[in-house]
Design a protein around this motif. Structure first.
Motif, PDB file in Angstrom:
ATOM      1  N   ARG A 103      44.025  35.894  39.211  1.00 45.35           N
ATOM      2  CA  ARG A 103      43.386  36.437  40.288  1.00 45.35           C
ATOM      3  C   ARG A 103      42.066  36.078  40.445  1.00 45.35           C
ATOM      4  N   ARG A 157      45.601  35.437  44.586  1.00 52.06           N
ATOM      5  CA  ARG A 157      46.332  35.919  43.424  1.00 52.06           C
ATOM      6  C   ARG A 157      47.520  34.893  43.153  1.00 52.06           C
ATOM      7  N   ASP A 187      51.157  34.148  40.589  1.00 50.57           N
ATOM      8  CA  ASP A 187      51.683  34.708  39.690  1.00 50.57           C
ATOM      9  C   ASP A 187      52.974  33.605  39.132  1.00 50.57           C
ATOM     10  N   GLN A 205      56.156  33.160  36.275  1.00 46.89           N
ATOM     11  CA  GLN A 205      57.175  33.973  35.344  1.00 46.89           C
ATOM     12  C   GLN A 205      58.360  33.129  34.951  1.00 46.89           C
TER      13      GLN A 205
END
Length: 195
Positions: free
Chosen positions: A1, A13, A15, A17
């Motif tokens: 971030r 931001r 992300d 996964q």
């Protein structure tokens, strides 16, 4: 971030996964004025998750991977330090890919285009992201699919997730409940919720 990317406090931001569900998402969050009460956000991403179908006897018949990718934008209002209200639009594509099944995924679900208007309320007073001991969080949303914008299906989805935590001594318990329903019809397979 990355934070405070301009004088109004923009954030970028990202992300990632990897695991049972693979997910990649990016969002640019831009406050519209110095108090940062109103904001706009643009986002894009993709997700690949297991999609399994079972027989009436509870035996797994097939296993696919559900791929969901898209982009969107929101106009939002920060509700103090613990909440956000967003109204946004989404566009995307949903595909069922083979994982370990001998049957082709096209027999069960056709590829679909998604386009929707989304209203979302998020409240969060949990004192820790991973191991909370007090507080609650609520994530509620209404998704109205828009065939006139190019969506393959016409539906309205209402969903909510509530979590709370209670700490006592060195221990803590966390409780959660989730619900999903359709308003005015049934949900397409890719929008259903799994236990």
């Amino acid at each position: 971030r990355a934070t405070w990317l301009n004088r109004l406090g923009a954030e970028w931001r990202n992300d990632l996964q990897i695991g049972r569900t693979d997910r990649l998402r990016t969002e640019w969050y831009q406050p519209l004025h110095t108090p940062q009460r109103w904001f706009v956000a643009g986002h894009a991403g993709g997700e690949r998750s297991p999609f399994e179908l079972f027989t009436d006897a509870g035996v797994r018949a097939v296993r696919f991977r559900l791929e969901n990718s898209g982009f969107g934008g929101d106009l939002g209002l920060n509700l103090g330090d613990s909440g956000q209200l967003r109204l946004g639009v989404r566009r995307g594509r949903v595909r069922l890919q083979n994982d370990t099944s001998l049957l082709p995924p096209g027999l069960f679900e056709a590829d679909a285009n998604t386009a929707a208007l989304v209203l979302r309320l998020k409240l969060d007073t949990l004192d820790n992201v991973r191991f909370p001991r007090s507080g609650y969080s609520l994530d509620a949303q209404v998704v109205q699919s828009q065939p006139s914008w190019g969506a393959s299906d016409d539906y309205r989805k209402l969903s909510a997730t509530y979590r709370t935590a209670v700490g006592f001594g060195r221990h803590a318990l966390e409780f959660a409940v989730q619900g999903v329903t359709a308003s005015g019809g049934s949900l397409p397979t890719y929008e259903t919720s799994f236990l």
